[in-house]
Enzyme design. Structure first.
Site, PDB file in Angstrom:
ATOM      1  N   HIS B  52      55.658  45.901  41.669  1.00  7.34           N
ATOM      2  CA  HIS B  52      57.049  45.818  42.121  1.00  7.34           C
ATOM      3  C   HIS B  52      56.950  45.463  43.598  1.00  7.34           C
ATOM      4  O   HIS B  52      56.778  46.351  44.439  1.00  7.34           O
ATOM      5  CB  HIS B  52      57.768  47.154  41.959  1.00  7.34           C
ATOM      6  CG  HIS B  52      57.818  47.669  40.559  1.00  7.34           C
ATOM      7  ND1 HIS B  52      58.692  47.173  39.619  1.00  7.34           N
ATOM      8  CD2 HIS B  52      57.110  48.634  39.932  1.00  7.34           C
ATOM      9  CE1 HIS B  52      58.531  47.818  38.475  1.00  7.34           C
ATOM     10  NE2 HIS B  52      57.573  48.703  38.633  1.00  7.34           N
ATOM     11  N   ARG B  73      62.682  57.921  45.170  1.00  2.00           N
ATOM     12  CA  ARG B  73      63.585  57.106  44.362  1.00  2.00           C
ATOM     13  C   ARG B  73      64.805  56.683  45.182  1.00  2.00           C
ATOM     14  O   ARG B  73      65.241  55.535  45.109  1.00  2.00           O
ATOM     15  CB  ARG B  73      64.013  57.884  43.126  1.00  2.00           C
ATOM     16  CG  ARG B  73      64.719  57.045  42.071  1.00  2.00           C
ATOM     17  CD  ARG B  73      64.901  57.903  40.821  1.00  2.00           C
ATOM     18  NE  ARG B  73      65.411  57.166  39.684  1.00  2.00           N
ATOM     19  CZ  ARG B  73      66.712  57.153  39.341  1.00  2.00           C
ATOM     20  NH1 ARG B  73      67.609  57.755  40.084  1.00  2.00           N
ATOM     21  NH2 ARG B  73      67.102  56.502  38.253  1.00  2.00           N
ATOM     22  N   TYR B 112      63.111  43.026  38.119  1.00  2.00           N
ATOM     23  CA  TYR B 112      64.431  43.329  37.558  1.00  2.00           C
ATOM     24  C   TYR B 112      65.559  43.255  38.593  1.00  2.00           C
ATOM     25  O   TYR B 112      66.698  43.601  38.309  1.00  2.00           O
ATOM     26  CB  TYR B 112      64.445  44.689  36.859  1.00  2.00           C
ATOM     27  CG  TYR B 112      63.890  45.835  37.678  1.00  2.00           C
ATOM     28  CD1 TYR B 112      64.641  46.443  38.675  1.00  2.00           C
ATOM     29  CD2 TYR B 112      62.610  46.313  37.433  1.00  2.00           C
ATOM     30  CE1 TYR B 112      64.132  47.492  39.424  1.00  2.00           C
ATOM     31  CE2 TYR B 112      62.087  47.366  38.184  1.00  2.00           C
ATOM     32  CZ  TYR B 112      62.849  47.950  39.173  1.00  2.00           C
ATOM     33  OH  TYR B 112      62.351  48.978  39.923  1.00  2.00           O
ATOM     34  N   HIS B 191      62.214  47.165  30.544  1.00  3.10           N
ATOM     35  CA  HIS B 191      61.946  48.115  31.624  1.00  3.10           C
ATOM     36  C   HIS B 191      61.334  49.389  31.075  1.00  3.10           C
ATOM     37  O   HIS B 191      60.301  49.858  31.566  1.00  3.10           O
ATOM     38  CB  HIS B 191      63.207  48.447  32.431  1.00  3.10           C
ATOM     39  CG  HIS B 191      62.909  49.441  33.515  1.00  3.10           C
ATOM     40  ND1 HIS B 191      62.881  50.803  33.279  1.00  3.10           N
ATOM     41  CD2 HIS B 191      62.568  49.278  34.810  1.00  3.10           C
ATOM     42  CE1 HIS B 191      62.541  51.423  34.407  1.00  3.10           C
ATOM     43  NE2 HIS B 191      62.345  50.516  35.337  1.00  3.10           N
ATOM     44  N   GLU B 219      55.801  57.461  31.440  1.00  6.77           N
ATOM     45  CA  GLU B 219      55.262  57.800  32.761  1.00  6.77           C
ATOM     46  C   GLU B 219      55.580  59.251  33.112  1.00  6.77           C
ATOM     47  O   GLU B 219      54.798  59.924  33.787  1.00  6.77           O
ATOM     48  CB  GLU B 219      55.869  56.860  33.816  1.00  6.77           C
ATOM     49  CG  GLU B 219      55.361  57.095  35.229  1.00  6.77           C
ATOM     50  CD  GLU B 219      55.925  56.092  36.235  1.00  6.77           C
ATOM     51  OE1 GLU B 219      56.774  55.273  35.849  1.00  6.77           O
ATOM     52  OE2 GLU B 219      55.499  56.136  37.409  1.00  6.77           O
ATOM     53  N   HIS B 253      51.386  52.584  32.452  1.00  6.08           N
ATOM     54  CA  HIS B 253      51.223  54.026  32.696  1.00  6.08           C
ATOM     55  C   HIS B 253      50.657  54.746  31.469  1.00  6.08           C
ATOM     56  O   HIS B 253      49.537  55.216  31.510  1.00  6.08           O
ATOM     57  CB  HIS B 253      52.505  54.725  33.183  1.00  6.08           C
ATOM     58  CG  HIS B 253      53.060  54.125  34.429  1.00  6.08           C
ATOM     59  ND1 HIS B 253      52.319  54.025  35.580  1.00  6.08           N
ATOM     60  CD2 HIS B 253      54.279  53.557  34.701  1.00  6.08           C
ATOM     61  CE1 HIS B 253      53.065  53.433  36.518  1.00  6.08           C
ATOM     62  NE2 HIS B 253      54.241  53.135  36.009  1.00  6.08           N
ATOM     63  N   ASP B 304      51.213  48.579  41.262  1.00  6.41           N
ATOM     64  CA  ASP B 304      52.542  49.125  40.994  1.00  6.41           C
ATOM     65  C   ASP B 304      53.395  49.281  42.252  1.00  6.41           C
ATOM     66  O   ASP B 304      53.982  48.315  42.732  1.00  6.41           O
ATOM     67  CB  ASP B 304      52.378  50.461  40.252  1.00  6.41           C
ATOM     68  CG  ASP B 304      53.696  51.042  39.747  1.00  6.41           C
ATOM     69  OD1 ASP B 304      54.735  50.397  39.929  1.00  6.41           O
ATOM     70  OD2 ASP B 304      53.690  52.140  39.163  1.00  6.41           O
TER      71      ASP B 304
END
Lengths: 398, 398
Positions: B52, B73, B112, B191, B219, B253, B304
């Site tokens: 990402h 997050r 995404y 996703h 995950e 994952h 990642d």
């Protein structure tokens, strides 16, 4: 006079910090200074509190055909068998130079390769230890030589094979040899409760006489089982009985502990030296670092077997391993881990005058380049040092 | 013509290897050649199978005040909200350049961030994806753009906030947009079973049409619990029901699996992409890498979240994490981990022509310096690449 673009002062990163020094001691620290700037983030040199210098020779060589713990131990003993004062000097000099290059200013060398291969002392019985001191001088690293008492292959078992190099016969003869080792950089160590019989632990602890005392503790479950079987006490309880716990003691690994062990280590403010890159390499497991800290024990760090020499990685691995074990983030702050790598680490080696950028402290500083692939964009903050930097990002040191 | 001092050919390191190429394709490999030598150990460029790109902006910034998963997050979503095609191009270009510099030749970009901040498509609805392709071209890295279907905030929950950027509304409209994305480098992704409803998973799987299909899998424990509660199936069982498993699928994952999950992934020869440096950073836990391999699944690796970009570290972390979990050494050989980072990784991105030093393969090679602090004395062997080298040891690539 040098102005550092950024410097870690206490747990804050300040900008344009002028650090003056005289005879290697910091005499002034002032933020917001003008003048030609050294780019990067400057921090105190770190303390590598647990080193077996000769293990560096094994890096990359112990994994062939998958490599079990025993592959590793056989190779480690083979290297231990062949070293001489000259060859160990040459090897250790390079290992210490690697430490210096990656931002380390002091090392605790856990040293038990005392005698000739058949166990006969050298003409000077401290010749090997002196070779290590000379190697440190040559590399420009401060050293605490932790002269290690190693008497047994296991509880109730005589030394075998190369272990005869390690043994002085009994703790009194070990203490005599150490007493004759006239260098202020000498500290002491108990190899482990496997290698020093119960009735001789106190002799070593007493011989410390205020100097740092280090000891391997509960690295493997088997050690605990053997100790409980023999004495009905855990290794930690055995050390406590011998008067070997306290702020000048560092227990190394402390991986497999009981709740009572944690309480004893915490109440005595004993230092716990974690070596996470080695502990993962040797499959030791994940020790209760945070619980020890919360109980009152003080975290320090070491690169131990030197599978990796990178104290930045040791700092972050403490947090990362707790994350893997708990599936929760946020056990340690960057500032706490930096303290472990600097001020607490130096103190555990008996160096109270190092590890902070402050007046009166040693001017042993390290600058991390903030413009490498790893550090770029991460900001001038304690978190960059712990969660982004590596030993490869340390700028050249004089 | 170049003669490499050492080169990894198959799972062997050979000396003085002449590698000839034409139009970027290897035409000859010959050991024991004479001529001016490029020092170091040459290996195939690696494949970073899960990226990402925009997460790189978070490195060093998510740990303040300890930092929980939610700190991370929130910050990740804040970055996602502010990116434009231009700013994402600039950011991704640097991230891909970091990959190239550390020995990576191909990236799987799990993409995404499709639409404008309020969910409105750009005039060209694939403008963001094209910015990533352009960034890869600029950095000189091969890319598989895994155009990701993301429709829900969780099972039965509409997209919220920045997630509106991610959503095409339903899988058919996602498929239409992807069908209009006329570039051979496009692959597809689900996703997760949280973000694509059960009845639309098969639409994405079918749209793959033989191209790589990637998907986040199990995950976090919470994902499994929600999935079981909603469907009485594990995420793996749900993917199997949708026809989404198989050799062209990579599940990313695969941390928290049942025995049945492992069997389903193994029997279908699905690829499992582990991202151990992220999995420890996010406190995901330690997935059953070796059990998956033994069941027939094929390991690949990704950086990642880019807390670290270093495929050497990802390789060794797979083994190290299994050691921490099991307290045993020796789960993976160096050759197996190198295969994960090279030939299997490239294949999982649909690049069957890369990852080995062999005639007919792409001449995308990386040379590791064997004379750095980290690699010195470790030997010219596969174990050096896996257990000693870092991204900082890769010599400059053209």
């Amino acid at each position: 006079m040098t102005v550092h673009e950024y410097a870690l002062v206490g747990d804050q990163v300040l900008a344009n910090v002028e650090i003056t020094s005289q005879d290697g001691v910091i005499t002034g620290v002032r933020a917001g200074a003008a003048g030609p700037v050294t780019k990067g983030l400057t921090m105190p040199a770190m303390a590598n509190c647990h080193s077996h210098a000769f293990h560096r020779a094994l890096r990359g060589h112990t994994q062939t055909e998958r490599g079990t713990f025993w592959t590793w131990r056989d190779q480690m003993y083979a290297r231990a068998a062949e070293l001489t004062p000259d060859s160990y000097f040459a090897l250790a000099k390079d290992v210490y130079a690697e430490m210096v290059a990656t931002g380390i200013g002091a090392v605790g060398e856990f040293h038990y390769l005392h005698h000739q291969a058949d166990g006969t002392p050298y003409d000077d019985p401290n010749e090997m230890g002196k070779a290590l001191l000379a190697a440190a001088d040559e590399a420009g690293i401060r050293i605490r030589l932790l002269d290690t008492c190693y008497l047994a292959a296991g509880i109730g078992r005589e030394p075998e094979g190369v272990q005869r190099r390690f043994s002085d016969g009994d703790a009194d003869r070990w203490a005599e040899r150490v007493a004759a080792f006239d260098d202020p950089r000498v500290g002491v160590a108990i190899h482990s409760v496997r290698a020093v019989p119960r009735d001789q632990l106190a002799t070593v602890a007493k011989a410390a006489q205020g100097r740092p005392l280090h000891v391997h503790l509960s690295e493997q479950v088997a050690e605990n089982e053997q100790c409980l079987r023999a004495y009905d006490l855990t290794p930690t309880q055995l050390l406590e009985e011998a008067g070997a716990l306290g702020p000048m003691t560092s227990v190394v690994h402390a991986t497999h502990l009981t709740g009572t062990d944690i309480r004893l280590l915490g109440e005595s403010a004993t230092r716990v030296c974690f070596c996470p890159t080695t502990e993962r390499d040797l499959a030791d497991g994940i020790g209760p670092a945070r619980r020890l800290h919360d109980a009152g024990a003080v975290l320090t760090l070491g690169s131990d077997s030197h599978a990796v020499i990178d104290l930045f990685e040791e700092m972050r691995a403490v947090e990362m391993h707790e994350r893997l074990a708990s599936q929760e983030r946020g056990h340690w702050s960057a500032a706490e881990l930096l303290d472990a790598a600097t001020v607490h680490g130096h103190a555990s080696l008996g160096f109270e005058d190092a590890g902070r950028i402050a007046v009166g402290q040693r001017a042993d500083l390290v600058t991390v380049d903030l413009d490498t692939w790893r550090t770029r964009g991460t900001g001038a903050a304690p978190e960059t040092l712990v969660f982004a930097a590596t030993g490869a990002d340390v700028k050249g040191r004089a």
